[in-house]
Enzyme design. Structure first.
Site, PDB file in Angstrom:
ATOM      1  N   HIS A 196      -7.625  -5.533  -0.594  1.00  0.00           N
ATOM      2  CA  HIS A 196      -6.406  -4.741  -0.432  1.00  0.00           C
ATOM      3  C   HIS A 196      -5.449  -5.405   0.560  1.00  0.00           C
ATOM      4  O   HIS A 196      -5.824  -5.720   1.693  1.00  0.00           O
ATOM      5  CB  HIS A 196      -6.791  -3.345   0.066  1.00  0.00           C
ATOM      6  N   GLU A 233     -10.109  -4.551  -5.466  1.00  0.00           N
ATOM      7  CA  GLU A 233      -9.662  -3.279  -4.893  1.00  0.00           C
ATOM      8  C   GLU A 233     -10.052  -2.068  -5.743  1.00  0.00           C
ATOM      9  O   GLU A 233      -9.866  -2.085  -6.964  1.00  0.00           O
ATOM     10  CB  GLU A 233      -8.136  -3.267  -4.744  1.00  0.00           C
ATOM     11  N   SER A 256       0.832  -1.205   0.000  1.00  0.00           N
ATOM     12  CA  SER A 256       0.000   0.000   0.000  1.00  0.00           C
ATOM     13  C   SER A 256       0.869   1.259   0.000  1.00  0.00           C
ATOM     14  O   SER A 256       1.653   1.463  -0.923  1.00  0.00           O
ATOM     15  CB  SER A 256      -0.974  -0.045   1.182  1.00  0.00           C
TER      16      SER A 256
END
Length: 311
Positions: free
Chosen positions: A276, A246, A151
């Site tokens: 995610h 996602e 991320s």
């Protein structure tokens, strides 16, 4: 009314989603950032694999070495955790980083880079570069270091490589990215096409995190903050993993396309039905498969010869 069949149909991904929602349900507009960070750390505390955890100060940045048995001393993976540059830490990502260490047979240095809003861009990027310099000062060759992150940490993998390249510093051997956040302007088509199937992340939330990181006058298309807008030429080999559910899916898909167009050796893996950073949840079978693939990629580029089965 729910039936017994409904209970049987609950999947590991469903259970992971409920874990996440349970955390978010406890937060209101009055919840402090410190409280959110503490909740996140506690929710993902623990370590499910046999590695040693050794605290370290990497030129003033708190971090932790995660060391599997018989790991070579002359190789390292530098890990950057996710959390939207707002939450997350070595503690919350210890298990994920440890499973990567265990599966790859390589030491992992995970760091606590500075978070926003107290420390806005480029503080986190500066800390990533400091940690990379620390490893080189310990005698590691750049060819024996790989970057990995999820991320926002995937953003830092790319940002640190781009900044190092632009400063004419030697680049690491490779980068492994899980659901990287590469476009702080949130322009990807998946913000619309995946909005109904993503259980957590919607475009408004992503843009709020971007403002928190950049400040209200920050440029969401600054190449070092949003690597999707950078010239990616000259970067080392990349592996990009992302879940097909996602909203930030296209941050990975578009990044991989841009990297390929720039001549970078890049592999994109889109995992069907995954959320995610699904790799954080060891109970999801695909998470174990993804980490095994990621570990094989890292072993290959770090030239770690012995094979280790993922736990």
């Amino acid at each position: 009314m729910a039936s017994a069949d409904d209970d049987i149909a609950v999947t590991p991904v469903d259970r992971a989603i409920e874990r996440l929602r349970a955390i978010y349900r406890g937060w209101t507009r009055e919840t402090s950032v410190a409280h959110m960070r503490s909740d996140w750390d506690q929710a993902f505390a623990g370590c499910s694999v046999p590695v040693s955890c050794q605290p370290v100060s990497a030129d003033g940045i708190d971090g932790e070495w995660l060391v599997p048995s018989q790991a070579p001393r002359d190789k390292a993976i530098l890990y950057f955790h996710g959390g939207g540059f707002r939450i997350g830490s070595v503690a919350s990502h210890r298990d994920l980083a440890a499973r990567i260490a265990d599966a790859s047979g390589c030491r992992v240095l995970s760091i606590n880079y500075r978070l926003a809003p107290e420390h806005r861009f480029p503080a986190a990027l500066d800390d990533a570069l400091t940690a990379y310099r620390y490893l080189r000062e310990q005698g590691l060759r750049p060819a024996d270091v790989a970057f990995a992150g999820d991320s926002a940490g995937g953003n830092l993998v790319l940002g640190a490589m781009l900044a190092a390249r632009d400063r004419r510093l030697p680049l690491p051997a490779a980068g492994a990215l899980m659901s990287p956040w590469t476009d702080l302007a949130a322009t990807g088509a998946s913000y619309e096409s995946r909005a109904k199937v993503d259980p957590i992340h919607q475009r408004a939330m992503i843009l709020a995190l971007a403002r928190n990181y950049l400040g209200k006058d920050g440029d969401t298309r600054d190449p070092l903050a949003s690597p999707l807008y950078a010239d990616l030429a000259g970067l080392p080999p990349l592996l990009v993993q992302v879940g097909d559910r996602e909203t930030v899916r296209d941050d990975s898909v578009d990044l991989a396309a841009c990297a390929k167009a720039a001549g970078v050796d890049v592999e994109l893996q889109v995992w069907d039905g995954m959320i995610h950073v699904f790799q954080m949840f060891p109970e999801i079978p695909q998470a174990r498969e993804a980490i095994a693939s990621l570990a094989a990629f890292l072993r290959n580029h770090l030239h770690i010869g012995h094979e280790r089965a993922p736990q």
